[in-house]
Design an enzyme around this catalytic site. Structure first.
Site, PDB file in Angstrom:
ATOM      1  N   GLY A 257      47.627  37.648  34.435  1.00 46.70           N
ATOM      2  CA  GLY A 257      47.591  38.481  33.232  1.00 46.70           C
ATOM      3  C   GLY A 257      48.593  39.617  33.327  1.00 46.70           C
TER       4      GLY A 257
ATOM      5  N   GLY B 239      38.932  46.824  38.139  1.00 47.90           N
ATOM      6  CA  GLY B 239      37.936  45.786  37.912  1.00 47.90           C
ATOM      7  C   GLY B 239      36.849  45.791  38.967  1.00 47.90           C
TER       8      GLY B 239
ATOM      9  N   ARG C  88      38.004  51.223  51.052  1.00 47.35           N
ATOM     10  CA  ARG C  88      37.486  50.061  51.794  1.00 47.35           C
ATOM     11  C   ARG C  88      38.017  48.778  51.155  1.00 47.35           C
ATOM     12  NH1 ARG C  88      31.717  50.804  52.327  1.00 47.35           N
ATOM     13  NH2 ARG C  88      32.073  51.564  54.448  1.00 47.35           N
TER      14      ARG C  88
ATOM     15  N   ASN D 248      37.745  42.218  50.520  1.00 49.26           N
ATOM     16  CA  ASN D 248      37.983  40.878  51.058  1.00 49.26           C
ATOM     17  C   ASN D 248      39.378  40.841  51.667  1.00 49.26           C
ATOM     18  OD1 ASN D 248      38.311  38.180  51.608  1.00 49.26           O
ATOM     19  ND2 ASN D 248      37.741  37.459  49.568  1.00 49.26           N
TER      20      ASN D 248
ATOM     21  N   GLN E 242      46.881  40.275  47.298  1.00 43.46           N
ATOM     22  CA  GLN E 242      47.189  41.232  46.232  1.00 43.46           C
ATOM     23  C   GLN E 242      48.309  42.181  46.638  1.00 43.46           C
ATOM     24  OE1 GLN E 242      42.948  42.358  45.057  1.00 43.46           O
ATOM     25  NE2 GLN E 242      44.062  42.610  43.142  1.00 43.46           N
TER      26      GLN E 242
ATOM     27  N   GLU F 240      47.689  47.091  41.890  1.00 46.45           N
ATOM     28  CA  GLU F 240      48.964  47.600  41.401  1.00 46.45           C
ATOM     29  C   GLU F 240      49.750  48.412  42.422  1.00 46.45           C
ATOM     30  OE1 GLU F 240      48.206  48.379  36.825  1.00 46.45           O
ATOM     31  OE2 GLU F 240      46.365  48.510  37.968  1.00 46.45           O
TER      32      GLU F 240
END
Lengths: 343, 167, 698
Positions: free
Chosen positions: C237, C512, C588, C591, C598, C665
């Protein structure tokens, strides 16, 4: 996309007859450019005549030591052929520098030669383009012309102007290696030098090649050439991979023990409507010492008549120093290899 | 104009009638509801539609279905018959070699095809010695998979996954 | 510390967990929007405007309607009316006015994709063209001051920066430019819509099913309860799938004309350059004043953004400079030049990405001017409190990131002289750039937890209308739910991507996981308060996103530092990035497996923006002309060298119960500057506009 008929004739002659008889019919081979154009609305054939399997998919040895490449040979197979890799390294490199692994598995030798320009305005039906719509004007002249020509283009008059470039890498190497193209027409087969296949835009930018409608490329002949074993292909592009050339150089060089250039073949990509055989550069090289000064002088000789696109939205002036730099890098590498082998 | 043809997809035979304009990709997705190959650009510029067509990695978006009557097609789903993942697929899961997953089936088909090409000695543009043996280091893997764009930027993990299987 | 009644103890959180949907994704059996089963769905293909401004004077659909397989052709003359005066962007087929090139003028519905597309080409449109504006001209008389940024004020001033600049020992004034960029997720935007008994059911490639529902309900005059929006798998997205765009409106509108039948529409890649947003181009004037020791006395950052006449989004590029470094005086401003083009929108690190290019290049230029190491210059300007708000930081570990990165990258050996390292025909150089990204929390999510089975083996169904666009929400929220309920992850059945689960914030803003996670933790607490840890089958509790009680007390940001090596070919100017390191302090990490993806993905995006991405808006026509993946380059696999990522342990008790900060980001922020700084170090050539291409070095 307009509907079209699909035919698969029994042989190449049948394919030629079918297409020749119908001015709106077109040959289909790998499809990597034509199917793209069907979707963009650039091509609207009445009938697609599939020549897959009708031209040779083999690479065979010619009696005088050259190779004959069937028009149906896929780019990947062409590049992987051990004879090509050993005897014509510039060609293997050029093929491998083009497109992607998947596309090289699909694209054929004949189709690669006949691919059309990637000019963004040619591909965009909402903008003027003399190649697509004769007389409408050239949007690239004052537009985004990063991938456009510096040699042999038509800048005026406006109704025929065209500064498009030929996108093939393979063709640049083939031109440097003095390949011939075998073409089948209604009246039989003929052979023409590859330099006579593509044409400059002149006053008719709609035509990319000298082929008549219905003529089919059946093979490409590579002449035997000792110098070809000392050849290279240097492609400069905006990404490390999977991008069309800004400038490319296919070159072969012979240097004697004294460091003098005895023979040279040079062709340029990304600079003209055709894969550009750089004969002025070749003349400047032969007999001169194998030095950077010589390479740069050769590039200057070739670029004497160059005319970049001077566009406010991004022109091609940068290609003049880039051609010089790329040619120097390619030739320097060849000369160093040559010197190493001599030792 | 419509024509009849047959395709064998992931081991299953299909007879279908398609418009001459239908690509292999659309035949799979829109006629057969086989949506493993993805439509990313439809112009051969992203690799998301990659399948193995008669064993070779191919862009299904630029292949007209009528020109491939009788073809054998393997999609990423077909690499995992009965749900057991292909080693490369398992490596993608283990290395998290994806994010959104949309380019992934194409990456995997491309990598499977690429490993086969390399095993047959095919060089790439970054192969130093064109006539020597092929050794799949990271630069080789990256170049050979550059026809598959990943907008999430998973390239580093994709190379990790492929490197593990190539060993 | 948190609203939760019991502490959040991480077990699953912090442990690597493969994506639950991984096997489906690697087989290609995970279904994206347009793959929603339904073989009788009609195909939509649009007719688009070929001019940037004007009016449709006649439209003839007869040839299209006559084509076999065509079910309907909608135009502004016969399309259903939207329930309210929709804005120009969302008001598809509501008038004859053309506001932008590529605007939808008609839509064909047909039983096959081939027929729909062919019929669209047969629609004949007569247009009167009017003059348009498409040049980002800082001197434009139309330039205006927007009322506010999405977050924060348009302009802010502290002290008298011009006086401070005039009095500074060293003053640096530079202008930086960033181009229009397009998100281009690999999955094109797509919608499948169906009207049944007055209800609208939509599958949409969206980062926020709730936002899509809101937009559709407003446009069609429906109660939100009469609109269902589903997005199970979303193929990327990056912001473009955050807001709702005309394509979703058009599909829903067209479906209204064929009640009971589904209509599907996936954009072509070319259409992705027209109607689903972009990052606007910026011109950024930066001035830095400093004393001889490198302490900043003034920062000014004045931005002019490309904008649209039919909608506003302001790229908040100068906001980056409000909180990054301490300075006695500061001015940041934003202005917009409205043009006859589509509406820009959020794109991965909106503001921070282009703003950090200017800000972090300027710091490098100042360091060189002063003869101070660029890392040391940053350390000397580390603020004690947030310079923007005056609040203390919940945690700020930029210094630790810079120091750790310098150590890992080998910065200590760096010779600052430019154009000094030629290796095999390539000039090599290294550069650094700092990164920062705020920790927002979107309000208004709702989570429901329901027990299935009884006692120690009870499963928990956790429902929240979150979106997984590839960031790994399924894995992350499963882990958070498991820890909040103090059970193993195998007992969690997470359900997301459907407005049936109530409202939810978007997959965006790096918020999110924070927003949804805090909501799930709240619901879990309520559940355990009510039923303990041995529930009965069917026990259920829900919760809304709790407010963060520390929101006004602390400034909350993630930080990072990028180190890159650049190589520039001495002949041709080709630029490569063989090595990148990102070190992050981002709270923290939920995952570690997907988090690394990311960060790497962000760094790769930053590389792509630095070297490749530019949407070429040809002002003569008013549209992007490099409108496909051959023209609009994004990085390929071969463009990426060795990527290295490290994150620092950070225990931040103020951000949320989980201690997370958001990582979608920050991986991008500062990368382009680090690359430009390294390119200068390699070659001595300073490039102040993106992308950095070889012509700069010829």
């Amino acid at each position: 996309m307009k509907p079209f008929a699909y035919e698969r004739p029994h042989d190449a002659a049948g394919a030629v007859a079918t297409v020749t008889a119908d001015p709106d019919a077109a040959f289909l081979a790998g499809g990597t450019n034509l199917v793209d154009h069907l979707k963009l609305g650039l091509a609207a054939p009445s009938t697609l005549v599939d020549v897959t399997g009708l031209t040779s998919t083999e690479i065979t040895d010619l009696p005088e030591g050259g190779l004959r490449i069937g028009a149906g040979v896929r780019n990947a197979d062409f590049a992987a052929d051990e004879r090509v890799r050993a005897r014509y390294p510039a060609l293997a490199h050029a093929l491998l520098a083009g497109a992607s692994g998947q596309l090289r598995n699909m694209a054929t030798t004949g189709g690669n030669l006949l691919q059309r320009t990637r000019c963004v305005y040619f591909q965009d039906l909402t903008t003027p383009c003399n190649k697509r719509e004769p007389g409408s004007g050239c949007s690239a002249l004052d537009g985004w012309a990063r991938h456009h020509a510096v040699l042999g283009a038509t800048h005026e008059p406006a109704d025929v102007a065209c500064v498009a470039t030929h996108p093939s890498d393979m063709a640049v190497a083939l031109v440097a290696l003095e390949a011939q193209v075998r073409v089948l027409g209604r009246d039989g087969e003929r052979a023409i030098p590859l330099t006579d296949l593509h044409r400059l835009p002149g006053d008719d930018p709609t035509r990319d090649t000298t082929l008549a409608h219905g003529e089919l490329i059946t093979a490409v002949d590579l002449p035997a050439s000792p110098i070809a074993a000392h050849s290279t292909y240097r492609k400069v592009r905006d990404r490390a991979s999977y991008a069309f050339a800004l400038v490319s150089v296919a070159a072969a060089l012979a240097v004697d023990d004294g460091g003098t250039i005895t023979d040279a073949r040079v062709a340029l990509g990304g600079v003209a409507h055709v894969p550009w055989r750089a004969t002025a550069a070749e003349s400047a090289l032969v007999g001169a010492p194998a030095t950077d000064d010589t390479y740069r002088a050769a590039a200057r000789a070739e670029l004497v008549d160059a005319r970049p696109v001077e566009s406010p939205r991004g022109g091609t002036a940068f290609k003049l120093p880039l051609v010089t730099a790329t040619l120097a890098a390619a030739l320097r590498g060849l000369a160093e290899n040559s010197a190493q082998e001599a030792r | 104009m419509k024509l009849d043809l047959t395709l064998t997809v992931d081991g299953h035979h299909h007879s279908l009638t398609v418009d001459t304009r239908t690509t292999v990709l659309d035949a799979l997705r829109e006629h057969l509801d086989i949506t493993s190959p993805k439509k990313g650009c439809d112009h051969g510029q992203c690799g998301a539609c990659t399948v193995l067509l008669d064993g070779r990695r191919t862009l299904s978006c630029l292949s007209l279905a009528v020109a491939h009557d009788g073809a054998e097609i393997t999609t990423a789903d077909g690499l995992a018959p009965d749900g057991e993942l292909h080693p490369l697929q398992q490596a993608f899961v283990d290395h998290d070699a994806y994010q959104c997953g949309y380019c992934t089936p194409g990456q995997i088909c491309s990598a499977v095809g690429m490993l086969d090409e390399a095993a047959h000695g095919a060089p790439s543009v970054v192969t130093d010695d064109l006539t020597g043996d092929v050794r799949l280091d990271r630069a080789e893997i990256a170049e050979r998979l550059s026809g598959n764009l990943c907008r999430c930027g998973a390239y580093a993990h994709i190379v990790d996954a492929v490197e593990q299987v190539a060993r | 510390m948190t609203t939760a009644s019991r502490p959040f103890v991480p077990h699953a959180v912090g442990t690597a967990m493969p994506r639950p949907e991984g096997p489906q994704k690697v087989r290609g059996t995970a279904r994206y929007t347009v793959e929603t089963p339904g073989s009788d769905a009609l195909y939509l293909f649009p007719v688009q405007a070929g001019v940037a401004r004007g009016r449709v004077t006649a439209i003839d659909t007869s040839a299209a309607e006559a084509l076999e397989g065509v079910v309907a052709v909608l135009t502004h003359e016969n399309a259903p009316r939207l329930a309210r005066e929709a804005d120009a962007d969302h008001g598809v087929l509501q008038s004859s006015t053309i506001h932008q090139h590529g605007q939808y003028l008609a839509a064909v519905l047909a039983t096959s994709s081939e027929s729909a597309r062919e019929a669209a080409s047969l629609v004949s449109v007569e247009v009167v063209e009017e003059p348009h504006a498409a040049v980002l001209d800082e001197d434009s008389p139309d330039l205006y001051t927007p009322e506010a940024l999405v977050v924060g004020v348009t302009d802010d001033t502290r002290g008298d920066p011009e006086a401070a600049l005039a009095a500074s020992a060293v003053t640096l004034r530079r202008t930086y430019r960033t181009p229009m960029e397009h998100h281009q997720p690999l999955e094109p935007h797509a919608t499948v819509a169906c009207w049944e008994d007055g209800r609208l059911v939509v599958h949409d490639a969206t980062q926020a099913v709730s936002w899509t529902r809101q937009a559709l309900a407003a446009a069609f005059g429906l109660d939100e309860s009469d609109v269902d929006v589903v997005a199970q798998h979303v193929g990327g997205g990056f912001g473009s799938k955050g807001g709702t765009h005309p394509n979703t409106m058009l599909t829903a509108l067209a479906a209204q004309a064929v009640p009971g039948r589904s209509v599907r529409y996936a954009l072509t890649r070319q259409q992705m350059f027209d109607l689903v947003g972009y990052r606007p181009a910026t011109v950024q004037h930066v001035a830095l004043g400093a004393d001889r020791e490198g302490r900043l006395t003034a920062i000014t950052h004045d931005v002019v953004d490309q904008g649209s006449k039919i909608g506003e989004f302001v790229e908040p590029a100068a906001a980056f400079s409000r909180g990054m470094y301490a300075a006695e005086t500061r001015r940041t401003t934003h202005r917009v030049v409205p043009l006859d083009i589509g509406v820009p929108t959020f794109m991965r690190a909106p503001g921070e990405a282009p703003g950090s290019f200017a800000g972090e290049c300027a710091m490098d230029e100042l360091a060189i001017e002063l003869g101070i190491d660029p890392i040391e210059l940053r350390l000397r300007n580390e603020p004690e409190v947030d310079p923007e708000s005056g609040l203390p930081y919940s945690s700020r570990n930029l210094v630790a990131c810079l120091r750790r990165g310098a150590e890992r990258f080998g910065w200590a050996d760096r010779d600052p002289a430019p154009r000094a390292r030629l290796v095999d025909g390539w000039w090599h150089g290294t550069g650094v750039g700092s990164a920062s990204f705020p920790v927002p929390r979107f309000p208004g999510s709702e989570a429901t937890i329901r027990a299935t089975g009884t006692g120690d083996t009870a499963g928990y169904t956790v429902e929240i209308a979150a979106s997984d666009i590839g960031q790994g929400a399924r894995a992350a929220l499963t882990a958070i739910a498991a820890d909040a309920l103090d059970v193993g992850v195998e007992r969690i059945d997470l359900r997301i991507g459907d407005t049936a689960f109530g409202p939810a914030g978007p997959a965006g803003g790096s918020a999110g996981t924070t927003s949804w996670g805090a909501t799930i933790v709240e619901a879990a607490d309520r559940f355990r308060d009510k039923y303990g840890d041995h529930p009965e089958d069917g026990d259920e509790a829900d919760a809304h996103t709790p407010d963060n009680p520390w929101a006004g007390e602390y400034s909350m940001h993630a930080f990072g530092a990028h180190f890159v090596e650049v190589a520039v070919h001495a002949d041709t100017g080709e630029i490569r990035v063989p090595r990148m390191l990102g070190v992050f302090a981002a709270g923290r990490i939920v995952n570690p497996l997907t988090a690394r993806s990311q960060f790497l993905g962000g760094m790769t995006w930053g590389l792509s923006a630095a070297l490749h991405e530019e949407s070429v808006l040809d002002d003569r026509f008013g549209h992007v002309v490099n409108r496909d993946f051959a023209g609009y380059h994004v990085a390929t696999n071969a463009d990426v060298g060795t990527l290295d990522v490290e994150w620092l342990d950070e225990d931040d008790p103020y951000v949320n119960p989980m201690g997370t900060k958001g990582i979608g980001e920050i991986g991008i922020v500062g990368v382009a500057a680090a690359i430009a700084n390294a390119a200068y170090h390699a070659t001595g050539v300073r490039v102040r506009s993106l992308p950095i291409t070889l012509d700069a070095f010829l």
